[in-house]
Design a protein around this motif. Structure first.
Motif, PDB file in Angstrom:
ATOM      1  N   HIS A  10     -39.121 -16.019 -11.252  1.00 49.09           N
ATOM      2  CA  HIS A  10     -40.209 -16.986 -11.445  1.00 49.09           C
ATOM      3  C   HIS A  10     -39.886 -17.819 -12.677  1.00 49.09           C
ATOM      4  O   HIS A  10     -39.460 -17.288 -13.702  1.00 49.09           O
ATOM      5  N   ASP A  11     -40.092 -19.126 -12.579  1.00 50.97           N
ATOM      6  CA  ASP A  11     -39.927 -19.984 -13.745  1.00 50.97           C
ATOM      7  C   ASP A  11     -41.086 -19.742 -14.707  1.00 50.97           C
ATOM      8  O   ASP A  11     -42.198 -19.422 -14.291  1.00 50.97           O
ATOM      9  N   THR A  12     -40.819 -19.931 -15.990  1.00 51.66           N
ATOM     10  CA  THR A  12     -41.874 -19.753 -16.983  1.00 51.66           C
ATOM     11  C   THR A  12     -42.847 -20.929 -16.930  1.00 51.66           C
ATOM     12  O   THR A  12     -42.508 -22.008 -16.434  1.00 51.66           O
ATOM     13  N   LYS A  13     -44.031 -20.704 -17.464  1.00 48.27           N
ATOM     14  CA  LYS A  13     -45.020 -21.783 -17.527  1.00 48.27           C
ATOM     15  C   LYS A  13     -44.510 -22.927 -18.402  1.00 48.27           C
ATOM     16  O   LYS A  13     -44.764 -24.093 -18.117  1.00 48.27           O
ATOM     17  N   ALA A  14     -43.781 -22.569 -19.460  1.00 48.84           N
ATOM     18  CA  ALA A  14     -43.228 -23.601 -20.351  1.00 48.84           C
ATOM     19  C   ALA A  14     -42.232 -24.483 -19.602  1.00 48.84           C
ATOM     20  O   ALA A  14     -42.225 -25.706 -19.770  1.00 48.84           O
ATOM     21  N   TRP A  15     -41.378 -23.868 -18.776  1.00 45.70           N
ATOM     22  CA  TRP A  15     -40.410 -24.639 -18.000  1.00 45.70           C
ATOM     23  C   TRP A  15     -41.130 -25.565 -17.021  1.00 45.70           C
ATOM     24  O   TRP A  15     -40.797 -26.744 -16.912  1.00 45.70           O
ATOM     25  N   VAL A  70     -36.507 -36.188 -11.093  1.00 39.32           N
ATOM     26  CA  VAL A  70     -36.833 -35.907  -9.690  1.00 39.32           C
ATOM     27  C   VAL A  70     -36.051 -34.700  -9.193  1.00 39.32           C
ATOM     28  O   VAL A  70     -36.606 -33.808  -8.545  1.00 39.32           O
ATOM     29  N   PHE A  71     -34.752 -34.660  -9.490  1.00 38.16           N
ATOM     30  CA  PHE A  71     -33.938 -33.528  -9.040  1.00 38.16           C
ATOM     31  C   PHE A  71     -34.415 -32.217  -9.670  1.00 38.16           C
ATOM     32  O   PHE A  71     -34.488 -31.187  -9.009  1.00 38.16           O
ATOM     33  N   THR A 100     -37.453 -27.112  -9.084  1.00 38.24           N
ATOM     34  CA  THR A 100     -38.507 -26.234  -9.587  1.00 38.24           C
ATOM     35  C   THR A 100     -39.550 -25.947  -8.510  1.00 38.24           C
ATOM     36  O   THR A 100     -39.971 -24.799  -8.332  1.00 38.24           O
ATOM     37  N   LEU A 101     -39.948 -26.979  -7.774  1.00 36.88           N
ATOM     38  CA  LEU A 101     -40.918 -26.787  -6.695  1.00 36.88           C
ATOM     39  C   LEU A 101     -40.349 -25.896  -5.596  1.00 36.88           C
ATOM     40  O   LEU A 101     -41.039 -25.022  -5.063  1.00 36.88           O
ATOM     41  N   ARG A 102     -39.083 -26.112  -5.253  1.00 38.69           N
ATOM     42  CA  ARG A 102     -38.461 -25.301  -4.201  1.00 38.69           C
ATOM     43  C   ARG A 102     -38.292 -23.853  -4.651  1.00 38.69           C
ATOM     44  O   ARG A 102     -38.509 -22.932  -3.871  1.00 38.69           O
ATOM     45  N   ASP A 103     -37.919 -23.639  -5.917  1.00 37.89           N
ATOM     46  CA  ASP A 103     -37.803 -22.283  -6.443  1.00 37.89           C
ATOM     47  C   ASP A 103     -39.146 -21.549  -6.358  1.00 37.89           C
ATOM     48  O   ASP A 103     -39.196 -20.370  -5.990  1.00 37.89           O
ATOM     49  N   ALA A 104     -40.223 -22.231  -6.716  1.00 38.07           N
ATOM     50  CA  ALA A 104     -41.560 -21.618  -6.648  1.00 38.07           C
ATOM     51  C   ALA A 104     -41.921 -21.278  -5.206  1.00 38.07           C
ATOM     52  O   ALA A 104     -42.481 -20.211  -4.927  1.00 38.07           O
ATOM     53  N   HIS A 105     -41.593 -22.168  -4.286  1.00 39.66           N
ATOM     54  CA  HIS A 105     -41.864 -21.932  -2.865  1.00 39.66           C
ATOM     55  C   HIS A 105     -41.089 -20.711  -2.363  1.00 39.66           C
ATOM     56  O   HIS A 105     -41.652 -19.842  -1.691  1.00 39.66           O
ATOM     57  N   GLU A 106     -39.822 -20.629  -2.710  1.00 38.08           N
ATOM     58  CA  GLU A 106     -39.000 -19.501  -2.270  1.00 38.08           C
ATOM     59  C   GLU A 106     -39.464 -18.191  -2.901  1.00 38.08           C
ATOM     60  O   GLU A 106     -39.417 -17.142  -2.260  1.00 38.08           O
ATOM     61  N   ALA A 107     -39.940 -18.242  -4.141  1.00 33.20           N
ATOM     62  CA  ALA A 107     -40.464 -17.031  -4.782  1.00 33.20           C
ATOM     63  C   ALA A 107     -41.727 -16.553  -4.074  1.00 33.20           C
ATOM     64  O   ALA A 107     -41.909 -15.345  -3.866  1.00 33.20           O
TER      65      ALA A 107
END
Length: 148
Positions: A8-13, A119-120, A125-132
Motif C-alpha cells: 500500500h502506498d503511504t498517505k504522504a505519497w 499523469v504517469f 498510484t491509482l492502479r497500484d491502489a486498485h490492484e491492492a
C-alpha cells in the motif's frame, strides 16, 4: 499458511502525487488562460494540452495492462502509442512556432512536461491502489473459504 504481503502506498505519497498533478494542471491552466497571441493559437494549445493529458493516461494504462503478457491487440498498441506521439509532437510544434516571449514558452513547456510526468505517476498510484484492493478481496475470500 503463509501470509501474503500487500503493498500500500503511504498517505504522504498519495498526497504528493495528487498535489503534484493539481499543481501541474493549475500551472498549465494559468499559462494557457493568459497566453498571448491569436485566438487560433490559444485554441490549438488548449486542445494540444488536453490531447496530451488523455493520451498520457491511455499510454500509462496500456503499458500497465500489458506488462506481464500482451492482452491488447498490436493495432490498439499502435493507436495508443501513435496518439501519444502525435499529441506530444503537435503540441511541442505548436508551442515552438508560437510568436510569444521565449520566457513564456519556457514556462508553458516546463508546465506541460510537469503535467505529463505527473499523469504517469498518478496513473501508476491509482492502479497500484486498485490492484491492492483486488488482492485484499481475494485474500479475504481465500481466508473465508479456508474457515468453512
Amino acid at each position: 499458511m503463509s501470509r501474503l504481503a500487500i503493498h500500500h502506498d503511504t498517505k504522504a505519497w498519495k498526497a504528493q502525487v495528487w498535489i503534484s498533478f493539481a499543481v501541474a494542471a493549475c500551472l498549465c491552466a494559468v499559462g494557457l488562460a493568459y497566453l498571448p497571441g491569436q485566438d487560433l493559437d490559444r485554441a490549438f494549445m488548449f486542445m494540444g494540452y488536453g490531447f496530451c493529458l488523455s493520451a498520457a493516461f491511455m499510454v500509462a494504462k496500456y503499458v500497465r495492462d500489458n506488462q506481464g503478457q500482451r492482452v491488447d491487440t498490436p493495432m490498439w498498441g499502435t493507436v495508443v502509442w501513435g496518439g501519444f506521439a502525435l499529441a506530444m509532437t503537435l503540441t511541442g510544434w505548436g508551442l515552438w512556432r508560437m510568436d510569444i516571449n521565449p520566457t513564456y514558452k519556457a514556462f508553458l513547456g516546463v508546465a506541460w512536461l510537469f503535467l505529463i510526468s505527473s499523469v504517469f505517476t498518478l496513473a501508476k498510484t491509482l492502479r497500484d491502489a486498485h490492484e491492492a484492493r483486488i488482492a485484499e478481496i481475494r485474500a479475504e475470500a481465500r481466508r473465508m473459504a479456508n474457515e468453512q
